[in-house]
Enzyme design. Structure first.
Site, mmCIF file in Angstrom:
data_model
loop_
_atom_site.group_PDB
_atom_site.id
_atom_site.type_symbol
_atom_site.label_atom_id
_atom_site.label_comp_id
_atom_site.label_asym_id
_atom_site.label_seq_id
_atom_site.Cartn_x
_atom_site.Cartn_y
_atom_site.Cartn_z
ATOM 1 N N SER A 187 0.841 -1.185 0.000
ATOM 2 C CA SER A 187 0.000 0.000 0.000
ATOM 3 C C SER A 187 0.887 1.251 0.000
ATOM 4 C CB SER A 187 -0.970 -0.045 1.183
ATOM 5 O OG SER A 187 -1.990 0.908 1.042
ATOM 6 N N GLU A 309 -9.205 -5.711 -4.154
ATOM 7 C CA GLU A 309 -8.618 -4.791 -3.180
ATOM 8 C C GLU A 309 -9.667 -3.944 -2.463
ATOM 9 O OE1 GLU A 309 -5.317 -4.249 -2.462
ATOM 10 O OE2 GLU A 309 -4.148 -4.944 -4.165
ATOM 11 N N HIS A 402 -7.755 -5.732 0.016
ATOM 12 C CA HIS A 402 -6.534 -5.007 0.341
ATOM 13 C C HIS A 402 -5.966 -5.499 1.672
ATOM 14 C CE1 HIS A 402 -3.804 -1.662 -0.170
ATOM 15 N NE2 HIS A 402 -4.115 -1.157 1.007
#
Length: 484
Positions: A187, A309, A402
């Site tokens: 990320s 995600e 995610h």
């Protein structure tokens, strides 16, 4: 006997995790960035006499907690305080004379949360497998990334560079080879690596890079960053100067900066927020431009994303079931696609999908998958993966969201911090495969499958039954040609 290693600042005493793994925790790589050092570039850590205990995690950057329900899903534990520029090392024991590959972890958290001192990023499995592993802390939020006209930009990136320089200068004492450094992150950590590639001072500090769910597309141009600085100053009732921000107590500053993301979501107008109107991250690297790395950048890449995600941000909040078709169309257009042409392509693969599920698919591509592919397309010989294991959490709807790959990368399926996202019965063979691929890439530059190229687009799929596919969902990928 407790292991002792000598750094340029002084000797440190670690502890044995197992007979074969030693940990050295909370080692300062720079001076505390508060007081007179507030909002300035990191200064060198002061040396010490004698042997310094490195037995427990150092503190990380003070920050506001994640808002519910994400506070129970995303690990963000660890002590917080001002002396936050430190790192943690796990190394094989007894330490060899040097020559081991090194992996340096940069945590995620939207440049506003996260900690390299979280138990979820324990590096024991990497050290067990012959790697010297380092996790770092860096400045977040306003302290790390707020644009201030009389202070250097990107102080959080400068912290990361300072940590990598410390690794270069000291890691041999822990058995590592400073010429064999792989930097990896997820990320905002992966996005940081994308930005580091554009920093001349970072060149040569790492040989390989693993970018998980982030690449070289997310940044703020200076004009956008100034809009955010002005809005935060307005919220606090101060002038937008470093001195006035520094005078605001953290118990006021941290909640105010956390509120900005909600304000962007409520009114995502580029005139108010610039580039942040699309990704809802008010704190990001501030750059004039950011492009995928050049073919001759001198770094080898393993890049990828998770298949679903954005379900992390849609399922726990229950937005996935109520998001209207109008919002889906507006977002698709804002990302640069023609909704009338693109949405039927996404819907064809998902005939029963509600608008929220199509929103996940489109946003996952814009935010994560396509930026990763652009890196692989830019640097020949790069490797691409996709994490596709669907979590059974939230009645199976959380999916391959995610951050759901992290427990597998770190081979920490039994860490309680990951339990809310993993759900029951996590797949140990998948952890063996994914963690093993990361270690193999750090050691050899080859994770175990063919590189990505424009003809075959070979992609390793990490699922309960791992496989290799050529150009997965190529019709959807093709929509973004010339767009992102």
């Amino acid at each position: 006997m407790e292991p002792i290693r000598t750094t340029r600042q002084g000797a440190v005493r670690g502890r044995l995790v197992t007979d074969d793994v030693a940990a050295f925790l909370g080692i300062p790589f720079a001076a505390p960035p508060f007081g007179e050092a507030r909002f300035r570039a990191p200064a060198p850590a002061l040396p010490w006499d004698g042997v310094r205990d490195a037995l427990s995690y150092g503190v990380s950057m003070p920050r506001a907690p994640y808002a519910p329900p994400f506070d129970t899903l995303i690990p963000d534990d660890g002590p917080q305080d001002e002396d936050c520029l430190n790192l943690n090392i796990w190394s094989p024991h007894p330490a060899p004379g040097g020559g081991l590959p090194v992996m340096v972890w940069i945590h995620g958290g939207a440049f506003a949360n996260g900690s390299g001192s979280a138990s979820s990023y324990d590096g024991s499995a990497f050290a067990r497998d012959g790697v010297v592993y380092v996790s770092i802390n860096y400045r977040l939020g306003a302290d790390g990334f707020l644009k201030l006209e009389d202070r250097p930009d990107n102080r959080g990136l400068l912290d990361q560079i300072a940590a990598l320089e410390w690794v270069r200068d000291n890691i041999e004492a822990f058995g590592g080879d400073p010429r064999q450094v792989t930097v990896f992150g997820e990320s905002a950590g992966a996005m940081s690596i994308g930005a580091l590639l554009a920093q001349p001072r970072a060149r040569g500090l790492f040989r390989r890079a693993i970018l998980q769910s982030g690449a070289a597309h997310h940044f703020l141009r200076p004009a956008s960053a100034r809009l955010i600085t002005a809005r935060l100053a307005e919220k606090l009732g101060i002038e937008a100067t470093a001195e006035e921000f520094a005078a605001v107590p953290l118990e006021r500053l941290l909640p105010a900066q956390a509120e900005l993301r909600g304000e962007i979501g409520a009114r995502p107008d580029p005139a108010l927020w610039g580039e942040a109107a699309l990704n809802m991250m008010p704190f990001e690297p501030v750059l004039d431009e950011l492009a995928p790395p050049a073919a001759d950048c001198g770094v080898e890449f393993l890049v990828g994303s998770n298949r679903e995600e954005y379900r992390l941000f849609l399922v726990p909040t229950e937005r996935i079931d109520v998001l209207p078709q109008s919002k889906l169309r507006l977002a698709t257009a804002a990302y640069g696609l023609d909704p009338d042409k693109a949405l039927p392509v996404y819907a064809d693969r998902r005939p029963d999908a509600v608008p929220g599920e199509l929103f996940d698919a489109v946003t996952t591509d814009w935010f994560y998958r396509i930026p990763a592919l652009r890196v692989a397309e830019s640097v020949p010989g790069s490797y691409v993966y996709e994490f596709a294991r669907r979590s059974p959490a939230h009645d199976g709807r959380l999916g391959a969201c995610h951050a759901s790959e992290l427990a597998y990368v770190f081979d920490r399926l039994d860490d309680p911090a990951y339990a809310p996202m993993l759900g029951p019965r996590p797949a140990q063979p998948l952890a063996d495969a994914m963690h093993g691929a990361w270690v193999a890439f750090a050691k050899t530059g080859d994770p175990g499958w063919a590189p990505y190229d424009a003809e075959r687009r070979t992609t390793r799929i990490f699922d309960t039954a791992p496989s290799v596919e050529c150009d997965p969902r190529g019709d959807e990928r093709a929509l973004w040609e010339g767009v992102r």
